[in-house]
Design a protein around this motif. Structure first.
Motif, PDB file in Angstrom:
ATOM      1  N   LEU A 286       1.230  -1.048   0.136  1.00 27.03           N
ATOM      2  CA  LEU A 286      -0.093   0.286  -0.322  1.00 27.03           C
ATOM      3  C   LEU A 286       1.041   1.585  -0.079  1.00 27.03           C
ATOM      4  N   SER A 287       0.778   2.613  -1.003  1.00 31.32           N
ATOM      5  CA  SER A 287       1.640   3.722  -0.417  1.00 31.32           C
ATOM      6  C   SER A 287       0.590   4.740  -0.489  1.00 31.32           C
TER       7      SER A 287
ATOM      8  N   TYR B  79       5.635  14.807  10.403  1.00 34.11           N
ATOM      9  CA  TYR B  79       4.204  13.631  10.199  1.00 34.11           C
ATOM     10  C   TYR B  79       4.460  12.625  10.517  1.00 34.11           C
ATOM     11  N   ALA B  80       3.464  12.122  11.468  1.00 38.48           N
ATOM     12  CA  ALA B  80       3.784  10.536  12.325  1.00 38.48           C
ATOM     13  C   ALA B  80       2.568  10.151  11.066  1.00 38.48           C
ATOM     14  N   ILE B  81       2.986   8.475  10.308  1.00 35.82           N
ATOM     15  CA  ILE B  81       1.916   8.663   9.718  1.00 35.82           C
ATOM     16  C   ILE B  81       1.488   6.995  10.612  1.00 35.82           C
ATOM     17  N   GLY B  82       0.723   6.801  10.177  1.00 31.43           N
ATOM     18  CA  GLY B  82      -0.428   5.787  11.356  1.00 31.43           C
ATOM     19  C   GLY B  82      -1.041   4.707  10.023  1.00 31.43           C
TER      20      GLY B  82
ATOM     21  N   SER C 219       7.128   1.950   5.756  1.00 37.19           N
ATOM     22  CA  SER C 219       8.420   2.506   5.356  1.00 37.19           C
ATOM     23  C   SER C 219       7.823   4.112   4.744  1.00 37.19           C
ATOM     24  N   ARG C 220       8.454   4.853   4.755  1.00 42.23           N
ATOM     25  CA  ARG C 220       8.539   6.521   4.785  1.00 42.23           C
ATOM     26  C   ARG C 220       9.557   6.676   3.408  1.00 42.23           C
ATOM     27  N   ASP C 221       9.268   6.998   2.163  1.00 39.62           N
ATOM     28  CA  ASP C 221      10.180   7.905   1.486  1.00 39.62           C
ATOM     29  C   ASP C 221       9.560   9.387   1.762  1.00 39.62           C
TER      30      ASP C 221
ATOM     31  N   TYR D 133       4.577   3.969   2.778  1.00 44.66           N
ATOM     32  CA  TYR D 133       4.194   2.195   2.610  1.00 44.66           C
ATOM     33  C   TYR D 133       3.564   1.469   3.608  1.00 44.66           C
ATOM     34  N   MET D 134       3.133   0.654   3.652  1.00 47.26           N
ATOM     35  CA  MET D 134       2.881  -0.304   4.063  1.00 47.26           C
ATOM     36  C   MET D 134       2.672  -1.567   3.315  1.00 47.26           C
ATOM     37  N   GLN D 135       3.981  -2.667   3.494  1.00 45.95           N
ATOM     38  CA  GLN D 135       3.956  -3.496   3.217  1.00 45.95           C
ATOM     39  C   GLN D 135       3.562  -4.718   3.591  1.00 45.95           C
TER      40      GLN D 135
END
Length: 124
Positions: free
Chosen positions: A20-21, A32-35, A70-72, A79-81
């Protein structure tokens, strides 16, 4: 205007994988934190993961060892794998962002911005 747009959901067989992106616009994601959350029909939205810009990482016990985040920040994308998909995993998956603190955040009300969600279906 802040927007988060998820993609990458779809139909996967048990044991299969998806990535997922979450592309952000209107914010600089490195602040930012990503949830990542998911919501199955008839169930409450649950936290799946959280990743802060400082590297603090949370993965829910139900998916630990199978999901990775992960994040770029150069692409303003997270991203979430999703690996080893199980029949219990189907849901709408959402990404969310909040101005970062040096802590894991898993409560939906703590997030400022949400994507529209992407459906993940697991079926043989």
């Amino acid at each position: 205007q802040v927007q988060l747009v998820e993609s990458g959901g779809g139909l996967v067989q048990p044991g299969g994988s998806l990535r997922l992106s979450c592309v952000a616009s209107g914010v600089t994601l490195d602040e930012y934190a990503i949830g990542w959350f998911r919501q199955a029909p008839g169930k409450a939205r649950e936290a799946v993961s959280c990743l802060t810009p400082y590297g603090d990482t949370y993965i829910a016990d139900s998916v630990k060892g199978r999901f990775a985040v992960s994040r770029d920040d150069s692409k303003n994308t997270a991203y979430m794998q999703l690996n080893s998909q199980k029949l219990a995993d189907p849901a709408v998956y959402y990404c969310a962002a909040r101005e970062s603190v040096h802590a894991i955040v898993t409560l939906t009300e703590e997030y400022d911005y949400w994507g529209q969600g992407t459906q993940v279906t697991v079926s043989s």
